[in-house]
Design a protein around this motif. Structure first.
Motif, PDB file in Angstrom:
ATOM      1  N   PRO A 152      -6.743  -0.709  -3.056  1.00 37.58           N
ATOM      2  CA  PRO A 152      -6.765   0.651  -2.492  1.00 37.58           C
ATOM      3  C   PRO A 152      -7.477   0.687  -1.142  1.00 37.58           C
ATOM      4  O   PRO A 152      -8.496   0.013  -0.938  1.00 37.58           O
ATOM      5  N   LEU A 153      -6.950   1.492  -0.234  1.00 34.96           N
ATOM      6  CA  LEU A 153      -7.461   1.533   1.129  1.00 34.96           C
ATOM      7  C   LEU A 153      -8.961   1.845   1.214  1.00 34.96           C
ATOM      8  O   LEU A 153      -9.669   1.199   2.002  1.00 34.96           O
ATOM      9  N   PRO A 154      -9.509   2.784   0.410  1.00 32.40           N
ATOM     10  CA  PRO A 154     -10.957   3.021   0.477  1.00 32.40           C
ATOM     11  C   PRO A 154     -11.766   1.768   0.147  1.00 32.40           C
ATOM     12  O   PRO A 154     -12.825   1.528   0.753  1.00 32.40           O
ATOM     13  N   LEU A 155     -11.246   0.982  -0.812  1.00 33.04           N
ATOM     14  CA  LEU A 155     -11.949  -0.260  -1.164  1.00 33.04           C
ATOM     15  C   LEU A 155     -11.795  -1.305  -0.062  1.00 33.04           C
ATOM     16  O   LEU A 155     -12.709  -2.111   0.163  1.00 33.04           O
ATOM     17  N   VAL A 156     -10.657  -1.300   0.610  1.00 31.94           N
ATOM     18  CA  VAL A 156     -10.465  -2.215   1.743  1.00 31.94           C
ATOM     19  C   VAL A 156     -11.472  -1.895   2.840  1.00 31.94           C
ATOM     20  O   VAL A 156     -12.105  -2.785   3.417  1.00 31.94           O
ATOM     21  N   ILE A 157     -11.642  -0.608   3.125  1.00 32.61           N
ATOM     22  CA  ILE A 157     -12.600  -0.194   4.169  1.00 32.61           C
ATOM     23  C   ILE A 157     -14.011  -0.620   3.784  1.00 32.61           C
ATOM     24  O   ILE A 157     -14.769  -1.151   4.604  1.00 32.61           O
ATOM     25  N   GLU A 158     -14.367  -0.413   2.520  1.00 33.15           N
ATOM     26  CA  GLU A 158     -15.699  -0.812   2.049  1.00 33.15           C
ATOM     27  C   GLU A 158     -15.874  -2.325   2.140  1.00 33.15           C
ATOM     28  O   GLU A 158     -16.930  -2.816   2.554  1.00 33.15           O
ATOM     29  N   ALA A 161       0.816  -1.211   0.000  1.00 35.44           N
ATOM     30  CA  ALA A 161       0.000   0.000   0.000  1.00 35.44           C
ATOM     31  C   ALA A 161       0.852   1.264   0.000  1.00 35.44           C
ATOM     32  O   ALA A 161       0.439   2.307  -0.537  1.00 35.44           O
ATOM     33  N   SER A 162       2.032   1.174   0.610  1.00 40.42           N
ATOM     34  CA  SER A 162       2.895   2.359   0.685  1.00 40.42           C
ATOM     35  C   SER A 162       3.857   2.475  -0.511  1.00 40.42           C
ATOM     36  O   SER A 162       4.538   3.499  -0.645  1.00 40.42           O
ATOM     37  N   ALA A 163       3.879   1.465  -1.369  1.00 41.47           N
ATOM     38  CA  ALA A 163       4.779   1.496  -2.525  1.00 41.47           C
ATOM     39  C   ALA A 163       4.174   2.331  -3.650  1.00 41.47           C
ATOM     40  O   ALA A 163       2.954   2.385  -3.823  1.00 41.47           O
ATOM     41  N   GLU A 164       5.019   2.971  -4.419  1.00 38.41           N
ATOM     42  CA  GLU A 164       4.556   3.794  -5.537  1.00 38.41           C
ATOM     43  C   GLU A 164       4.302   2.976  -6.791  1.00 38.41           C
ATOM     44  O   GLU A 164       3.688   3.471  -7.742  1.00 38.41           O
ATOM     45  N   GLN A 165       4.764   1.738  -6.800  1.00 38.72           N
ATOM     46  CA  GLN A 165       4.578   0.886  -7.972  1.00 38.72           C
ATOM     47  C   GLN A 165       4.459  -0.571  -7.513  1.00 38.72           C
ATOM     48  O   GLN A 165       4.829  -0.892  -6.384  1.00 38.72           O
ATOM     49  N   PRO A 166       3.941  -1.447  -8.370  1.00 37.82           N
ATOM     50  CA  PRO A 166       3.823  -2.865  -8.016  1.00 37.82           C
ATOM     51  C   PRO A 166       5.193  -3.462  -7.666  1.00 37.82           C
ATOM     52  O   PRO A 166       6.230  -3.000  -8.135  1.00 37.82           O
ATOM     53  N   MET A 167       5.160  -4.513  -6.845  1.00 41.11           N
ATOM     54  CA  MET A 167       6.403  -5.164  -6.427  1.00 41.11           C
ATOM     55  C   MET A 167       6.314  -6.663  -6.659  1.00 41.11           C
ATOM     56  O   MET A 167       5.226  -7.248  -6.611  1.00 41.11           O
ATOM     57  N   ASP A 168       7.485  -7.269  -6.859  1.00 43.82           N
ATOM     58  CA  ASP A 168       7.522  -8.717  -6.907  1.00 43.82           C
ATOM     59  C   ASP A 168       7.799  -9.249  -5.515  1.00 43.82           C
ATOM     60  O   ASP A 168       7.977  -8.485  -4.562  1.00 43.82           O
ATOM     61  N   ALA A 169       7.862 -10.584  -5.387  1.00 38.19           N
ATOM     62  CA  ALA A 169       8.008 -11.196  -4.067  1.00 38.19           C
ATOM     63  C   ALA A 169       9.297 -10.781  -3.388  1.00 38.19           C
ATOM     64  O   ALA A 169       9.322 -10.551  -2.177  1.00 38.19           O
ATOM     65  N   THR A 170      10.371 -10.685  -4.168  1.00 30.60           N
ATOM     66  CA  THR A 170      11.666 -10.316  -3.580  1.00 30.60           C
ATOM     67  C   THR A 170      11.617  -8.926  -2.971  1.00 30.60           C
ATOM     68  O   THR A 170      12.119  -8.690  -1.861  1.00 30.60           O
ATOM     69  N   MET A 171      10.974  -8.011  -3.670  1.00 31.71           N
ATOM     70  CA  MET A 171      10.873  -6.643  -3.162  1.00 31.71           C
ATOM     71  C   MET A 171       9.965  -6.582  -1.929  1.00 31.71           C
ATOM     72  O   MET A 171      10.221  -5.814  -0.999  1.00 31.71           O
ATOM     73  N   ILE A 172       8.923  -7.403  -1.946  1.00 27.93           N
ATOM     74  CA  ILE A 172       8.017  -7.408  -0.791  1.00 27.93           C
ATOM     75  C   ILE A 172       8.746  -7.898   0.450  1.00 27.93           C
ATOM     76  O   ILE A 172       8.562  -7.357   1.544  1.00 27.93           O
ATOM     77  N   VAL A 173       9.581  -8.929   0.289  1.00 23.79           N
ATOM     78  CA  VAL A 173      10.383  -9.421   1.406  1.00 23.79           C
ATOM     79  C   VAL A 173      11.244  -8.294   1.968  1.00 23.79           C
ATOM     80  O   VAL A 173      11.334  -8.084   3.180  1.00 23.79           O
TER      81      VAL A 173
END
Length: 252
Positions: free
Chosen positions: A69-75, A19-31
């Protein structure tokens, strides 16, 4: 933050990193950004995708992930919570409450009303022992219950009523002067009424207490067996002074 809503600590960390990243990440980046162990990352990501909290895509044979997106998570969480509340409201938990008191009843009419109501409420079985005239009072109910699949058993002092093959007759001997009027009703192995005459008036007890129900059920089966034995071997028993002396002592 999501662990407050039932997500694991690793799931919450993966979502926060995406959620805080500016672009999509792969698994390595998420780690790298979440601190989730490499050995657990694919399992955690897979769960988040299944829960609809993470979106996945394939780019140049590499899987990429982004957060819902956080608004959709809340919904989404709000909708699921409200749905769970509605399901909980519709789910009626009926706690079985057994009244284990032993109640006293007096007056023939009151006892008769209780017997009738219990018979009418029977769902599986009726065990009834009584004198012939009492059986005829409740015969329509007993026949109706039998026709609707309720097992009807009993012992009758006198002649067997028509239409009830599971009722066993017991015809007392002329010398059996101690035999007293009584009524025993056991319904669905759950509730029992035992009534007898004392000082020329009917008195009874009624209870759902299982120890009492079991005792009276055993009493009923002993009575039933005795009626069958005396009916089948009546001629032999009449000539056995010892046994006849004991039988003549029975009050019920």
């Amino acid at each position: 933050m999501l662990h407050k809503f039932g997500f694991s600590q690793y799931e919450s960390k993966v979502y926060e990193a995406l959620a805080s990243a500016e672009q999509p990440m792969d698994a390595t980046m998420i780690v790298k950004h979440s601190g989730v162990p490499k050995a657990k990352i694919y399992e955690v990501i897979s769960r988040m995708v299944e829960k609809g909290m993470v979106l996945e895509s394939v780019s140049e044979k590499k899987k990429l992930y982004t957060a819902l997106p956080l608004p959709l998570v809340i919904e989404k969480l709000t909708s699921e919570f409200q749905s769970d509340i509605q399901e909980l409201e519709q789910h009626k938990v009926q706690k079985a409450v057994i009244d284990d008191h032993v109640w006293s009843l007096k007056a023939d009419s009151s006892i008769g009303s209780q017997l009738k109501q219990m018979m009418e409420n029977a769902e599986r079985s009726i065990r009834f022992s009584a004198w012939e005239d009492d059986f005829h009072k409740y015969l329509p109910i007993l026949l109706d219950k039998q026709q609707n699949g309720v097992k009807v058993e009993g012992v009758v002092i006198g002649d067997t009523p028509d239409g009830l093959p599971q009722i066993v007759p017991m015809k007392p001997s002329e010398q059996h002067v101690m035999l007293e009027r009584f009524r025993l009703l056991i319904v669905d192995d759950r509730e029992v009424v035992f009534a007898g005459v004392e000082n020329d008036s009917w008195q009874a007890i009624k209870t759902q207490s299982q120890p009492f129900v079991r005792v009276f059920t055993d009493y009923f089966h002993h009575d039933l067996l005795l009626a069958k034995i005396t009916g089948k071997y009546n001629d032999i028993l009449l000539n056995d002074e010892e046994i006849m002396t004991e039988l003549l002592q029975l009050k019920y």
